[in-house]
Design a protein around this motif. Structure first.
Motif, short mmCIF file in Angstrom:
data_model
loop_
_atom_site.label_atom_id
_atom_site.label_comp_id
_atom_site.label_asym_id
_atom_site.label_seq_id
_atom_site.Cartn_x
_atom_site.Cartn_y
_atom_site.Cartn_z
N GLN A 249 0.83 -1.22 0.00
CA GLN A 249 0.00 0.00 0.00
C GLN A 249 0.86 1.26 0.00
N THR A 254 3.01 7.31 1.49
CA THR A 254 1.89 8.05 2.08
C THR A 254 2.38 8.94 3.21
N GLU A 257 4.21 11.92 1.85
CA GLU A 257 3.25 12.90 1.28
C GLU A 257 2.53 13.67 2.37
#
Ligand SMILES: NC(=O)C1=CN([C@@H]2O[C@H](COP(=O)(O)OP(=O)(O)OC[C@H]3O[C@@H](n4cnc5c(N)ncnc54)[C@H](OP(=O)(O)O)[C@@H]3O)[C@@H](O)[C@H]2O)C=CC1
Ligand SMILES: O=C(O)[C@@H]1CCC=N1
Length: 273
Positions: A249, A254, A257
């Protein structure tokens, strides 16, 4: 540490976290005043920690040695303008804990000769486990730097940043970061409940794993986080299966970011407030 009269403008989450940490570290409550419009909030804080409180910012700040600006960034300009109308800032140290309001803005609002230190704390200061980043422009005295550092050391650990932009990095890595961990813990608790545990047991398991992992990392300062992670991960075992999902994932991506978004928002706020 030096004992100076400190007035907090704003009595919300972050002011409370610092006041609580300061008082429990032995700083005299009688030297601390909190100012906020809502009598209910400031009186509750005053009753809990034995500090003074005031509904009028200027009256509360008038004879302070140190003024901690702890209002929301969007209110900062208005609050500063009102203070500047009646309070003489010469000889006072101003500490701003606001995200997204830079030193040049404070010079414009409160005067070019202002002694100001920007501090980016986080809410674990409430329990003495805070992390604060500090930035002092050139011209701030050694004594004011030392006071600012001692103040925040009373509620956790500190780091100085050389450039003001470093404060936005502190926001991404520490100021906002407790929320990232709470998000993670909340999601884990929900899943543990879905797996059949009652909420208190699910909370206890997640919390003990999180605080245990943090304690383990603290007890082994020479071991990178990646090694501590490997120590949990048996080849072909359960942890490897879980970590593989995070990897698929792109959790690292993530996280990067999200931290960049925090910095970008701080930069945007610097232009707006
Ligand atoms: N929360 C966090 O984790 C962190 C926050 N910060 C910074 O700290 C600052 C405060 O955030 P936070 O504590 O979360 O915010 P809160 O909303 O919890 O608290 C804001 C406080 O400001 C008071 N206030 C509103 N208007 C005025 C005014 N005109 N004069 C005086 N006080 C006023 C409010 O009063 P009342 O009680 O009456 O409503 C309240 O006590 C922000 O600038 C934020 O960027 C920095 C690092 C971490
Ligand atoms: O969310 C915010 O803007 C503030 C700054 C860091 C933590 N809370």
């Amino acid at each position: 540490m030096q004992q100076r009269k400190i007035t907090f403008i704003g009595a919300g989450n972050m002011a409370q976290a610092i006041v609580a940490g300061l008082v429990s570290s032995g700083y005299p409550a009688s030297l601390i005043t909190v100012c906020a419009p809502s009598e209910h909030h400031r009186a509750a804080l005053a009753a809990r920690y034995g500090v003074n409180h005031h509904g009028d910012n200027a009256a509360g700040a008038h004879d302070a040695d140190v003024i901690v600006l702890a209002v929301k960034p969007q209110l900062m300009a208005e609050v500063c303008r009102q203070l500047a109308a009646t309070v003489d800032f010469s000889g006072k140290l101003v500490l701003s804990i606001a995200a997204g309001v830079n030193v040049s803005r404070f010079y414009a609002l409160l005067g070019e000769n202002l002694a100001i230190v920007r501090i980016m704390p986080n809410t674990p200061s409430l329990v003495g486990k805070g992390l604060s980043g500090l930035f002092a422009p050139s011209g701030v005295s050694e004594s004011d730097r030392a006071f600012s550092a001692d103040l925040m050391c009373a509620v956790g650990k500190i780091c100085w940043v050389e450039d003001e932009s470093g404060i936005n990095g502190v926001i991404a890595a520490a100021g906002s970061a407790p929320a990232y961990f709470f998000l993670f813990m909340d999601a884990m608790q929900q899943q543990a409940v879905s797996m059949g545990f009652d909420e208190p047991t699910a909370r206890m398991m997640v919390l003990q794993a999180a605080s245990g992992a943090a304690a383990l990392a603290e007890a082994n300062p020479d071991q990178p986080f990646s090694v501590l992670r490997q120590n949990v991960t048996s080849k072909g075992g359960t942890t490897a299966a879980a970590l593989q999902v995070f990897e698929q994932q792109q959790l690292n991506h993530t996280i990067a970011e999200a931290m960049q978004a925090a910095v970008a928002r701080a930069e945007e706020m610097e232009k707006s407030f």
